[in-house]
Design an enzyme around this catalytic site. Structure first.
Site: not given
Length: 505
Positions: A209, A211, A216, A231, A260
């Site tokens: 995937e 990045k 996050r 996060r 994200e």
């Protein structure tokens, strides 16, 4: 419980590199802690007090000299109450009130307790008591399998929230825990791999995937109510109206998604992480200025926890539920050349790299295992050490944190571009302490300034804009690779090269 006992344990675990000894020390103090002190103790010893950031900066913490108390009297609950009051103090004149509360607290603390409180609030304990160690310590103190504690901590959001039931009620209280939409859970983390070929050799068949260099997020919906968490499990719903909109439109009753959030510039390229964080830091955002969500995993759907299902099933469910517009691009493959092509595609689209994820892996939150591997190119720079700071904890007596400078050809000097203490071995620490003291030009507090003679090679993930350093840029995630005695300072990398990396990234 007295704060002195916590400080003593912190010093003991900082002084050893043995994981077993650290866990034994943490388990021992947990077993002697009253129920009302457990959550506070766990926060203190993992370097994350319950209040989080409380509005006290480095200047307030270190500027004033407070005479230490002659003997320890502070209780952990008293410290916790003061931190609560400081965190709750807002409005005009709040800075002075917070400072008064802090100084009153420090006046009751011994010298060791003052040091502990200051470093706790700065996030700089560096004692090695991270949450993974604390989970093992809670398991040991409670007589529960570590896997049970880790899973409960994942579902409960953090180790502090489950330490009390673990130590007071036992395994049965933890075994009943499930994902509750609108209550955040610990995110799964990734380890690092040096290349796609190395990652594919470790993983086998994988979901490769892109990045994304974003923020996050964990997005929850329960009925018509939506919540989005960072996060660190902070509620950031008000900052992400578009995420709320996307989740509200899904044909579900309740769901939890992992992903994200990022934004694009006028050319359609993703904005730099620092720009994204600046927008993310606003407490209220309108829809036109909202960050965009990109999801890569689904953890819960309509009353069913999916974290124990293999990734291949989770991504199939996710693809059926969420429009491809809001999904992270991925390729399922067992071929290294296809993974490398996906990495090249991600980089061409101005993203960091790729994630290589084992296709049959479950969602093992809060841990860095080998099921998820991140691959992103690192930059290497040869920089000059301008200064070093005396270490603390296990590094007491060594010069540790390095001040790094790039060569400025126009000014015929060096421009500071960052600091790092990462990557330094005990052998390096011993060598550099002796070497640096021989190059000392002057001192300011804990900082020893050097004649600019030592060149060190560092790896970085990138460069970001900075208002702190005179060159206007700062290194991202710098770590020491090796010293370069073969290179004179005149051959160090220039500030222009650092700026070029920033502009390319």
């Amino acid at each position: 419980m007295r704060l002195a006992a916590v400080v003593s344990t912190s010093l003991e675990i900082a002084a050893t590199r043995s994981r077993r000894v650290k866990v034994d020390g943490l388990a021992h103090i947990l077993s002697e802690t009253e129920p009302g002190d457990i959550a506070i103790l766990v926060g203190f010893l993992t370097g994350r007090p319950r209040q989080g950031r409380i509005g006290i900066g480095p200047k307030a913490l270190w500027s004033s000299e407070i005479a230490p108390a002659p003997a320890p009297t502070l209780q952990v609950q008293e410290v916790d109450r003061v931190l609560e009051r400081i965190a709750a103090t807002t409005g005009p004149g709040s800075q002075a009130v917070r400072q008064d509360l802090l100084e009153a607290l420090l006046s009751k603390a011994t010298a060791e307790e003052q040091e502990f409180v200051r470093r706790l609030l700065m996030g700089e304990l560096r004692q090695g008591a991270l949450e993974g160690l604390m989970m093992d310590a809670v398991a040991q103190a409670a007589g529960i399998e570590a896997a049970v504690v880790r899973r409960a901590a994942m579902l409960g959001g953090d180790i502090g929230s489950i330490a009390v039931p673990a130590l007071t009620q036992g395994e049965s209280a933890l075994a009943e825990m499930r994902i509750v939409p609108l209550r955040p859970i610990q995110p799964m983390l990734a380890s690092t791999s040096g290349s796609t070929a190395e990652a594919m050799e470790t993983i086998g068949t994988a979901s490769v995937e892109w990045k994304l260099d974003g923020v996050r997020i964990q997005a929850h919906r329960n009925g018509q109510e939506v919540a989005v968490f960072s996060r660190r499990l902070n509620d950031v719903t008000a900052r992400l109206p578009l995420v709320r909109e996307v989740l509200s439109a899904l044909p579900v009753s309740n769901v939890v998604l992992d992903g994200e959030a990022l934004a694009h510039d006028l050319q359609g390229h993703p904005q730099r992480f620092q720009q994204i964080m600046s927008r993310f830091g606003r407490h209220q955002t309108d829809e036109q200025d909202s960050l965009l969500p990109y999801f890569f995993d689904i953890l819960h759907l309509d009353g069913e926890d999916l974290i124990d299902r293999p990734l291949v099933e989770r991504i199939e469910i996710l693809a059926r539920l969420v429009s491809s517009e809001w999904l992270v691009p991925r390729l399922v493959t067992d071929r290294s050349e296809e993974a490398e092509a996906t990495l090249a595609e991600a980089r061409q689209n101005h993203h960091e790299g790729v994630m290589v994820k084992q296709i049959d892996s479950t969602y093992d939150a809060g841990r860095r295992g080998s099921a998820w591997l991140k691959v992103k190119p690192a930059y290497h720079l040869d920089l000059v050490v301008l200064a070093a700071e005396w270490g603390h904890g296990r590094r007491t007596g060594w010069l540790s944190n390095l001040h790094l400078g790039a060569r400025d050809e126009e000014a015929e000097g060096f421009v500071m571009v960052g600091k790092t203490f990462k990557g330094l071995t005990d052998r390096m620490l011993t060598w550099q302490t002796e070497r640096f003291l021989g190059l000392e030009s002057h001192r300011e507090g804990r900082v020893v300034y050097l004649q600019p003679e030592v060149v060190v090679e560092v790896a970085i993930d990138g460069v970001q804009a900075s208002q702190v350093y005179p060159g206007g840029v700062a290194l991202r995630f710098a770590r020491v690779k090796q010293y370069r005695p073969d290179k004179p300072p005149s051959q160090a990398d220039t500030i222009q090269r650092v700026i070029d990396i920033f502009e390319r990234h």
